[in-house]
Every structure is written in C-alpha cells, then in structure tokens.
Motif scaffolding. Structure first.
Motif, PDB file in Angstrom:
ATOM      1  N   ALA A 179       0.850  -1.213   0.000  1.00 58.75           N
ATOM      2  CA  ALA A 179       0.000   0.000   0.000  1.00 58.75           C
ATOM      3  C   ALA A 179       0.874   1.247   0.000  1.00 58.75           C
ATOM      4  O   ALA A 179       0.684   2.171  -0.798  1.00 58.75           O
ATOM      5  CB  ALA A 179      -0.909  -0.014   1.222  1.00 58.75           C
ATOM      6  N   ALA A 180       1.896   1.242   0.850  1.00 58.75           N
ATOM      7  CA  ALA A 180       2.779   2.424   0.945  1.00 58.75           C
ATOM      8  C   ALA A 180       3.559   2.601  -0.351  1.00 58.75           C
ATOM      9  O   ALA A 180       3.710   3.725  -0.858  1.00 58.75           O
ATOM     10  CB  ALA A 180       3.725   2.258   2.133  1.00 58.75           C
ATOM     11  N   ASP A 181       4.043   1.506  -0.934  1.00 59.39           N
ATOM     12  CA  ASP A 181       4.813   1.642  -2.174  1.00 59.39           C
ATOM     13  C   ASP A 181       3.905   2.026  -3.337  1.00 59.39           C
ATOM     14  O   ASP A 181       4.309   2.762  -4.241  1.00 59.39           O
ATOM     15  CB  ASP A 181       5.594   0.356  -2.466  1.00 59.39           C
ATOM     16  CG  ASP A 181       6.933   0.336  -1.702  1.00 59.39           C
ATOM     17  OD1 ASP A 181       7.162   1.256  -0.890  1.00 59.39           O
ATOM     18  OD2 ASP A 181       7.733  -0.584  -1.943  1.00 59.39           O
ATOM     19  N   ASN A 182       2.651   1.585  -3.309  1.00 54.54           N
ATOM     20  CA  ASN A 182       1.685   1.991  -4.336  1.00 54.54           C
ATOM     21  C   ASN A 182       1.457   3.500  -4.260  1.00 54.54           C
ATOM     22  O   ASN A 182       1.522   4.223  -5.265  1.00 54.54           O
ATOM     23  CB  ASN A 182       0.368   1.251  -4.105  1.00 54.54           C
ATOM     24  CG  ASN A 182      -0.484   1.208  -5.386  1.00 54.54           C
ATOM     25  OD1 ASN A 182       0.023   1.331  -6.499  1.00 54.54           O
ATOM     26  ND2 ASN A 182      -1.779   1.068  -5.217  1.00 54.54           N
ATOM     27  N   ALA A 183       1.296   3.981  -3.039  1.00 51.79           N
ATOM     28  CA  ALA A 183       1.091   5.434  -2.834  1.00 51.79           C
ATOM     29  C   ALA A 183       2.329   6.210  -3.282  1.00 51.79           C
ATOM     30  O   ALA A 183       2.227   7.263  -3.931  1.00 51.79           O
ATOM     31  CB  ALA A 183       0.800   5.700  -1.364  1.00 51.79           C
ATOM     32  N   ALA A 198      16.987  -8.516  -5.385  1.00 45.90           N
ATOM     33  CA  ALA A 198      17.424  -8.883  -4.036  1.00 45.90           C
ATOM     34  C   ALA A 198      16.762 -10.173  -3.573  1.00 45.90           C
ATOM     35  O   ALA A 198      17.303 -10.916  -2.763  1.00 45.90           O
ATOM     36  CB  ALA A 198      17.082  -7.763  -3.062  1.00 45.90           C
ATOM     37  N   GLY A 199      15.538 -10.439  -4.095  1.00 46.03           N
ATOM     38  CA  GLY A 199      14.793 -11.579  -3.565  1.00 46.03           C
ATOM     39  C   GLY A 199      14.302 -11.235  -2.162  1.00 46.03           C
ATOM     40  O   GLY A 199      14.524 -10.134  -1.664  1.00 46.03           O
ATOM     41  N   GLY A 200      13.649 -12.206  -1.553  1.00 42.99           N
ATOM     42  CA  GLY A 200      13.146 -11.983  -0.195  1.00 42.99           C
ATOM     43  C   GLY A 200      11.883 -11.142  -0.202  1.00 42.99           C
ATOM     44  O   GLY A 200      11.351 -10.778  -1.256  1.00 42.99           O
ATOM     45  N   THR A 201      11.447 -10.768   0.991  1.00 46.03           N
ATOM     46  CA  THR A 201      10.148 -10.074   1.116  1.00 46.03           C
ATOM     47  C   THR A 201      10.329  -8.587   1.422  1.00 46.03           C
ATOM     48  O   THR A 201       9.449  -7.787   1.142  1.00 46.03           O
ATOM     49  CB  THR A 201       9.373 -10.698   2.294  1.00 46.03           C
ATOM     50  OG1 THR A 201      10.234 -10.649   3.443  1.00 46.03           O
ATOM     51  CG2 THR A 201       9.002 -12.143   2.005  1.00 46.03           C
ATOM     52  N   GLY A 202      11.496  -8.221   1.970  1.00 44.09           N
ATOM     53  CA  GLY A 202      11.652  -6.855   2.485  1.00 44.09           C
ATOM     54  C   GLY A 202      11.611  -5.775   1.426  1.00 44.09           C
ATOM     55  O   GLY A 202      11.235  -4.637   1.708  1.00 44.09           O
ATOM     56  N   ALA A 203      11.977  -6.125   0.190  1.00 45.42           N
ATOM     57  CA  ALA A 203      12.058  -5.078  -0.844  1.00 45.42           C
ATOM     58  C   ALA A 203      11.077  -5.365  -1.973  1.00 45.42           C
ATOM     59  O   ALA A 203      11.113  -4.711  -3.007  1.00 45.42           O
ATOM     60  CB  ALA A 203      13.483  -5.032  -1.392  1.00 45.42           C
ATOM     61  N   GLU A 204      10.211  -6.361  -1.784  1.00 44.44           N
ATOM     62  CA  GLU A 204       9.360  -6.856  -2.882  1.00 44.44           C
ATOM     63  C   GLU A 204       8.160  -5.955  -3.171  1.00 44.44           C
ATOM     64  O   GLU A 204       7.653  -5.924  -4.292  1.00 44.44           O
ATOM     65  CB  GLU A 204       8.868  -8.255  -2.497  1.00 44.44           C
ATOM     66  CG  GLU A 204       8.250  -9.046  -3.616  1.00 44.44           C
ATOM     67  CD  GLU A 204       7.918 -10.469  -3.157  1.00 44.44           C
ATOM     68  OE1 GLU A 204       7.714 -10.684  -1.939  1.00 44.44           O
ATOM     69  OE2 GLU A 204       7.889 -11.356  -4.021  1.00 44.44           O
ATOM     70  N   ALA A 205       7.714  -5.191  -2.172  1.00 44.58           N
ATOM     71  CA  ALA A 205       6.439  -4.445  -2.290  1.00 44.58           C
ATOM     72  C   ALA A 205       6.404  -3.565  -3.536  1.00 44.58           C
ATOM     73  O   ALA A 205       5.398  -3.481  -4.235  1.00 44.58           O
ATOM     74  CB  ALA A 205       6.237  -3.592  -1.039  1.00 44.58           C
TER      75      ALA A 205
END
Ligand code: 3Y8
Ligand code: NAP
Length: 250
Positions: A179-183, A198-205
């Motif tokens: 939501a934050a990255d969409n905004a 990078a893979g993983g979840t932390g930077a995927e949004a």
C-alpha cells in the motif's frame, strides 16, 4: 566447540540470529556499519569491516570461530567473496543463507539487466520520473542521464552532495508494504523503477505495486559468486550446524 560468525544485514540474517539465540548457540552477529543505527540483534554484535581477507582470517582465528554463516545480501558480493577465501584458508565451515531471486509473474513489465551500467543504458532518452530503489552506494552512474527526475529511497539522510541533480529523497528503512509503495509510485508519478533482484520479502512491495500500475521495472541481476554451500532456510542452517534437534524441542 561451536562458535559462529553470522554475517548479517538482511531480513534472513535477523531471523537467523533469533534462531541461534533461541538455541543458545555461541554466535556473534556482524554488520558492515553502513547505516547510522542498525537494527539491534539478540546476539553479541560487532560493526565494521574486518580489513579484507587477511583481517577476516585473523578475526576468525582470534575468536576461535568454527562455522561462518553468510546471511549478507545477494549484492554484498565482496563480503561473500572474502568469506569464501577466508574459510578456504582457515578450513572453517561456511554456508551461505540466500533467498531465491524474484521471478516475473503475469502482468510484470521487467527489463532484466546484468549491472548498474546496463540499467542506466536501459532508461529512455526522453525525460522520465525514475524511482531508484537501489540505496545510495551505486547512484553515480545515473548522472549520465541527468534529464530524469530521480526518486531516491535511502536508509539515512545523505551526509554530502549526491551525484544527481533532479532528485526527491525519501528516508525509509524497509521492510516495505504494497500500500505504501503503491502510494509512493502514485504521489511521485513514477514512470520507471530501477531495483536490484534482491529476492526476499523486504524489498518486494515496489514490484507488486509496479505490476498493478503497469510501471516498467529495470531489474539488476545479482552478481555471480564463486561456488560455496548455499541453503535457503533457517532450518537448513540449523541442520547444517547439527542443532536441528535443539530447534525441534517443545
Ligand atoms: C546495514 C541493517 C532486517 C534487515 C532489513 C532485506 C530487507 C529492509 C530492502 C527499496 C530497497 C536496498 C538497501 C534494502 C532493503 C531490508 C533489510 C533491506 C534495499 C539495512 C541494514 C543495512 C543496510 C544497508 C543498505 C545498503 C543499501 C541496501 C537500502 C540496519 C536497513 C536498496 C538494497 O545508505 C547506505 O549506504 C545503504 C546501503 C547496502 C544498498 C546500497 O548499495 O545503498 N541496504 N540495509 C547493514 C550493515 O551495516 O551491515 O540498518 O538495520 C538492512 C535491510 N535493507 O533486519 O530486517 O533483507 O533485503 N536495503 C536492495 O535490496 O535493493 C531498499 O528501497 O525498495
Ligand atoms: P560489500 O560491498 O559486499 O562489502 C564491502 C566491504 O564491507 C566488505 O569487504 C567488508 O569490509 C564490509 N562488510 C560487508 N558486509 C559486512 C558485514 N556483514 N560485516 C562486516 N563487514 C562487512 O557489502 P555491501 O553491499 O556494502 O553491504 C554491506 C552490508 O549491507 C551487508 O551487511 C549487507 O548484508 C547489507 N545489505 C546490503 C545490500 C546491498 O544492496 N548491497 C542490501 C541490503 C543489505 P572488509 O573487507 O574490511 O572486511
């Protein structure tokens, strides 16, 4: 006598630290010291470089380390190369804890490139609004295309002048949410994203937000590393350490 060096700086490293602390394993967590206030860890923590391979070899010997877990970021290639060299020289066991690279899903408009230089070349000539979600260490090459407006997301405020002129800076430390990255993409009218695979979840949004908004992503492939043992889960590391039983406790 198991004594572990955990090379950290990622989400997986923080989870690994919790598993080792829970299992009561003798381990030390290591940060490079890239950020002003790194997340606290449930293990004794050292901060800063070792001084290349020789410095790492000396540190491993001085601290009687029996195992090294390299849970650094896939783009922290120099640290990983140094760990491979130092463990080969000392005969100390080494395992890489590495998350899989992201794979494109239907609706993604990805442009994979081998490195930052190719990422710059892939940007259009016509002025665009580019979200550079690659941190601050590799910004200089983008000065070759000053016509774009760059949205930079950094962990800490820059201490000196940046190599780019037309910029908006956002100070934020992940992990990030869709939501934050969409905004963010909407508010800054972003037309292109440059990111590391990078893979993983932390930077995927940001990738998920880009798919929904039809924003093209220039995705930098991770650097190749010399051969080493690699696992992808915390449990695999615990098995490798011979501590699986401890983990399987009640
Ligand atoms: C110092 C430790 C945890 C770890 C969290 C992960 C997730 C959030 C997403 C975007 C992408 C980027 C960047 C990013 C993410 C996690 C993870 C991850 C990307 C911290 C941290 C350290 C660093 C170093 C920093 C780099 C920069 C890269 C920002 C802590 C927060 C872009 C990588 O200002 C600088 O010099 C920053 C440098 C290396 C890449 C670069 O080249 O600039 N990470 N990030 C570690 C140390 O000192 O050893 O401060 O707490 C860790 C995390 N950053 O415990 O939950 O695991 O990937 N970090 C990328 O992936 O593209 C942000 O903005 O969308
Ligand atoms: P790098 O380019 O691979 O390493 C450069 C030098 O930094 C290394 O040779 C080493 O110095 C020191 N170093 C790196 N990681 C270290 C660690 N965990 N503990 C102690 N020293 C370390 O590293 P980087 O890409 O700048 O990454 C630095 C840190 O940020 C790592 O912890 C990494 O996991 C984290 N991180 C990086 C990224 C990224 O995009 N690169 C993303 C998220 C998190 P000496 O040679 O002096 O030992």
């Amino acid at each position: 006598m198991t004594r572990i060096l955990l090379l950290g700086g990622t989400t997986e490293a923080s989870l690994m630290a919790q598993a080792l602390a829970r299992a009561g394993v003798d381990a030390e967590f290591s940060y490079a010291g890239r950020t002003d206030s790194p997340a606290p860890q449930p293990l004794p923590t050292r901060v800063g470089g070792f001084g290349g391979v020789p410095g790492l070899v000396a540190w491993l010997r001085d601290h009687r380390i029996s195992h090294v877990i390299d849970a650094t970021h896939p783009f922290a290639a120099q640290m990983s190369r140094n760990a491979i060299m130092a463990c080969a020289q000392t005969g100390i066991a080494l395992v890489g804890l590495e998350r899989a690279a992201w794979q494109p899903a239907p609706g993604d408009d990805w442009h994979p490139v081998p490195d930052v230089t190719a990422a710059v070349a892939t940007l259009p000539e016509a002025p665009a609004r580019v979200f550079l979600a690659i941190g601050k260490q590799t910004l200089a090459p983008f000065a070759a295309k000053p016509q774009h407006h760059y949205l930079l997301r950094l962990v800490d405020p820059p201490t000196g002048p940046l190599p780019l002129k037309l910029t908006t800076i956002v100070i934020a430390r992940g992990p990030f949410d869709v939501a934050a990255d969409n905004a963010l993409l909407h508010d800054h009218a972003i037309t292109h994203i440059v990111a590391k695979n990078a893979g993983g979840t932390g930077a995927e949004a940001k990738l998920t937000a880009a798919r929904a908004r039809g924003v093209p992503v220039i995705l930098i492939d991770r650097p190749a590393l010399p051969a080493r043992k690699v696992v992808s889960t915390i449990d695999d590391v615990m098995v490798w350490l011979g501590h699986a039983d401890t983990e399987r406790g009640v």
